[in-house]
Design a protein around this motif. Sequence first.
Motif, short mmCIF file in Angstrom:
data_model
loop_
_atom_site.label_atom_id
_atom_site.label_comp_id
_atom_site.label_asym_id
_atom_site.label_seq_id
_atom_site.Cartn_x
_atom_site.Cartn_y
_atom_site.Cartn_z
N GLN A 87 0.84 -1.21 0.00
CA GLN A 87 0.00 0.00 0.00
C GLN A 87 0.87 1.25 0.00
O GLN A 87 0.59 2.20 -0.74
N LEU A 88 1.90 1.26 0.81
CA LEU A 88 2.79 2.42 0.89
C LEU A 88 3.54 2.62 -0.42
O LEU A 88 3.72 3.76 -0.88
N LYS A 89 3.99 1.54 -1.03
CA LYS A 89 4.70 1.62 -2.30
C LYS A 89 3.78 2.18 -3.38
O LYS A 89 4.16 3.07 -4.14
N THR A 90 2.56 1.69 -3.43
CA THR A 90 1.59 2.15 -4.43
C THR A 90 1.29 3.63 -4.23
O THR A 90 1.27 4.40 -5.19
N ARG A 91 1.08 4.04 -2.99
CA ARG A 91 0.78 5.46 -2.70
C ARG A 91 1.96 6.34 -3.09
O ARG A 91 1.78 7.41 -3.64
N SER A 92 3.16 5.88 -2.79
CA SER A 92 4.36 6.64 -3.11
C SER A 92 4.49 6.83 -4.62
O SER A 92 4.79 7.91 -5.11
N GLU A 93 4.24 5.77 -5.38
CA GLU A 93 4.31 5.83 -6.84
C GLU A 93 3.24 6.76 -7.39
O GLU A 93 3.49 7.51 -8.32
N GLU A 94 2.04 6.72 -6.81
CA GLU A 94 0.95 7.59 -7.27
C GLU A 94 1.31 9.05 -7.06
O GLU A 94 1.06 9.89 -7.91
N ARG A 95 1.91 9.36 -5.91
CA ARG A 95 2.31 10.75 -5.63
C ARG A 95 3.40 11.19 -6.60
O ARG A 95 3.37 12.30 -7.12
N ARG A 96 4.36 10.31 -6.86
CA ARG A 96 5.46 10.65 -7.76
C ARG A 96 4.92 10.91 -9.16
O ARG A 96 5.24 11.91 -9.79
N VAL A 97 4.07 10.03 -9.64
CA VAL A 97 3.48 10.19 -10.98
C VAL A 97 2.64 11.46 -11.02
O VAL A 97 2.68 12.22 -11.98
N GLY A 98 1.90 11.73 -9.97
CA GLY A 98 1.08 12.94 -9.90
C GLY A 98 1.92 14.20 -10.01
O GLY A 98 1.58 15.14 -10.71
N LYS A 99 3.06 14.24 -9.33
CA LYS A 99 3.95 15.40 -9.39
C LYS A 99 4.52 15.55 -10.79
O LYS A 99 4.63 16.65 -11.29
N GLU A 100 4.91 14.43 -11.42
CA GLU A 100 5.44 14.49 -12.77
C GLU A 100 4.39 15.04 -13.73
O GLU A 100 4.70 15.84 -14.61
N CYS A 101 3.13 14.63 -13.54
CA CYS A 101 2.06 15.12 -14.41
C CYS A 101 1.88 16.62 -14.23
O CYS A 101 1.67 17.34 -15.20
N LEU A 102 1.95 17.11 -13.01
CA LEU A 102 1.80 18.54 -12.76
C LEU A 102 2.92 19.32 -13.42
O LEU A 102 2.70 20.37 -14.02
N ILE A 103 4.13 18.79 -13.33
CA ILE A 103 5.28 19.48 -13.94
C ILE A 103 5.14 19.46 -15.45
O ILE A 103 5.36 20.48 -16.12
#
Length: 72
Positions: free
Chosen positions: A53-69
């Motif tokens: 769960q933590l790994k999935t959440r971490s990846e989602e946040r990382r991908v989300g930040k990349e999308c914003l950039i």
Amino acid sequence: MKLYTVKEVMSILRIKKRDKVYQLCACHYFPCFKFGNSWLIDALEFDKWLDQQLKTRSEERRVGKECLITCR
């Protein structure tokens, strides 16, 4: 086999309401079983589930930040 109690899972997940953990157990949101009137959670399986769960959440946040950039 090490088992967690509902109280221990409440502490690990930082959940203050016992009812919420009971709901999660009843829905088998993570590996657990009922023994008499108590829910018991297999510690090894729960820890694996939590890591996932933590790994999935971490990846989602990382991908989300990349999308914003990228979207700017």
